[in-house]
Design a protein around this motif. Structure first.
Motif, PDB file in Angstrom:
ATOM      1  N   LYS A 154       1.267  -1.126   0.110  1.00 55.24           N
ATOM      2  CA  LYS A 154      -0.112   0.112   0.329  1.00 55.24           C
ATOM      3  C   LYS A 154       0.619   1.277   0.317  1.00 55.24           C
ATOM      4  N   ARG A 210      -2.382 -14.148   1.522  1.00 51.32           N
ATOM      5  CA  ARG A 210      -3.788 -14.641   1.475  1.00 51.32           C
ATOM      6  C   ARG A 210      -3.434 -15.971   0.210  1.00 51.32           C
ATOM      7  N   ARG A 246       4.601  -9.553  -7.538  1.00 54.62           N
ATOM      8  CA  ARG A 246       4.700 -11.409  -7.558  1.00 54.62           C
ATOM      9  C   ARG A 246       5.585 -12.511  -8.085  1.00 54.62           C
ATOM     10  N   LYS A 271     -10.725   2.270   0.665  1.00 57.68           N
ATOM     11  CA  LYS A 271      -9.397   1.408   0.140  1.00 57.68           C
ATOM     12  C   LYS A 271     -10.165  -0.024  -0.315  1.00 57.68           C
ATOM     13  N   ARG A 277      -8.921  -1.346  -4.282  1.00 56.78           N
ATOM     14  CA  ARG A 277      -8.609  -2.541  -3.866  1.00 56.78           C
ATOM     15  C   ARG A 277      -7.792  -3.554  -4.605  1.00 56.78           C
ATOM     16  N   SER A 304      -6.507 -13.477  -4.218  1.00 53.83           N
ATOM     17  CA  SER A 304      -6.292 -12.783  -3.108  1.00 53.83           C
ATOM     18  C   SER A 304      -7.661 -13.547  -2.179  1.00 53.83           C
TER      19      SER A 304
HETATM   20  C1  LIG Z   1      -3.955  -5.306  -2.250  1.00 51.71           C
HETATM   21  C2  LIG Z   1      -3.964  -5.898  -0.386  1.00 51.71           C
HETATM   22  O1  LIG Z   1      -2.441  -5.851  -0.354  1.00 51.71           O
HETATM   23  C3  LIG Z   1      -4.677  -5.796   0.291  1.00 51.71           C
HETATM   24  C4  LIG Z   1      -5.014  -6.334   0.639  1.00 51.71           C
HETATM   25  O2  LIG Z   1      -5.424  -5.434   2.700  1.00 51.71           O
HETATM   26  P1  LIG Z   1      -6.169  -5.401   3.797  1.00 51.71           P
HETATM   27  O3  LIG Z   1      -5.143  -6.796   4.308  1.00 51.71           O
HETATM   28  O4  LIG Z   1      -7.961  -5.999   2.936  1.00 51.71           O
HETATM   29  O5  LIG Z   1      -5.987  -4.491   4.333  1.00 51.71           O
HETATM   30  C5  LIG Z   1      -4.936  -7.972  -1.723  1.00 51.71           C
HETATM   31  C6  LIG Z   1      -3.628  -8.414  -1.661  1.00 51.71           C
HETATM   32  O6  LIG Z   1      -2.543  -8.390  -1.799  1.00 51.71           O
HETATM   33  O7  LIG Z   1      -4.289  -9.602  -2.958  1.00 51.71           O
END
Ligand SMILES: C[C@@](O)(CCOP(=O)(O)O)CC(=O)O
Ligand SMILES: Nc1ncnc2c1ncn2[C@@H]1O[C@H](COP(=O)(O)OP(=O)(O)OP(=O)(O)O)[C@@H](O)[C@H]1O
Length: 257
Positions: free
Chosen positions: A107, A169, A143, A128, A132, A213
């Motif tokens: 982020k 994830r 990645r 957010k 997303r 994700s």
């Molecule tokens: C972009 C991403 O890192 C957002 C994650 O945000 P959060 O953990 O939901 O706050 C999700 C991912 O890496 O697939």
């Protein structure tokens, strides 16, 4: 074998056989009634040992500052991963427990490149969610070149004995921790019903909720612990007890080193 003797008013402890200095692990017990006094270690003469290989030496250094326990959390959006990992850190204290977010460096870089509000991306509100899907794509590009990219950045410099990774994830996230810290890594799943997630602001978004994700760890993982984070589940205190006990044991291990 340990022998003690007296030499010019000093107490001398000899450890035999003589080990190389990196392998010495000497525990000195002082009687509670004795006054405090400085303890100085000197490596006295004795049979010289082969210097240990630089590679082993580096491993020793890493181990000295590495974690004793790595709790890798995963779960769907709004299941409460951040909430629960914050509770764990509150209970253990920030000197013992580091909460590491794989999405933190992601982020940060994403916000910087696009001039976005990093604090809002780090929060749990709708801002957010607006970004997303694009953040997922952006992160996946990195990645794909290097699956450990964000794991390495997120763990850099963490010194605490307990690491709580709040947002694994993908299979590759878990594999990275298991291969770097095989002895220390435990996986934890946070679960709750879709209804509870909805009450926390979730709604199904195609391209997000059906993508890796969100679904990468739905199958093929035997979690060490599963936490149900909703109103009709046993209290969080009760559910977190075995995890907190494991973390406290890990902190004691570090303290004893
Ligand atoms: C972009 C991403 O890192 C957002 C994650 O945000 P959060 O953990 O939901 O706050 C999700 C991912 O890496 O697939
Ligand atoms: N046990 C709980 N009691 C009260 N509020 C909770 C609880 N669990 C989660 N919440 C609230 O629900 C919201 C979503 O939780 P949280 O941000 O921890 O989920 P998350 O799994 O980290 O979601 P995301 O993947 O979107 O970051 C937050 O506002 C959080 O404070």
């Amino acid at each position: 074998m340990v022998r003690s003797g007296s030499d010019d008013g000093h107490v001398v402890l000899r450890v035999e056989p003589v080990l190389s200095r990196f392998q010495q692990n000497l525990l000195v017990h002082l009687a509670p009634e004795s006054k405090s006094f400085p303890v100085r270690f000197r490596f006295l003469s004795g049979p010289r040992t082969e210097p240990i290989a630089p590679q082993v030496d580096r491993q020793m250094e890493n181990r000295a500052s590495g974690p004793e326990l790595v709790l890798v959390f995963s779960g769907k959006r709004k299941s409460g991963k951040d909430y629960i990992t914050d509770v764990i850190q509150d209970r253990l204290g920030p000197e013992v427990c580091a909460v590491l977010r794989l999405s933190g460096p992601l982020k940060q870089q994403y916000a910087q490149e696009r001039g976005l509000d990093l604090n809002q991306l780090l929060g749990s509100g709708p801002y957010k969610e607006r970004y997303r899907a694009d953040m997922i794509r952006w992160g996946e590009d990195r990645r794909n070149c290097d699956p450990g990219f964000f794991c390495r950045l997120a763990t850099r410099g963490a010194q605490q004995p307990v690491w709580v990774v709040s947002d694994a994830r993908r299979q590759s996230d878990l594999q990275w921790f298991r291969s770097e810290f095989p002895r220390q890594t435990r996986s934890v799943r946070v679960q709750c019903s879709e209804e509870t997630r909805r009450q926390r602001g979730w709604s199904f978004t195609p391209g997000v909720d059906d993508a890796e994700s969100e679904c990468g760890l739905d199958r093929g993982v035997e979690f060490d612990w599963t936490i149900r984070n909703e109103a009709d589940a046993p209290s969080l205190d009760q559910q977190l007890q075995p995890i907190l006990t494991a973390a406290q044991d890990a902190a004691v291990l570090r303290h004893d080193q």
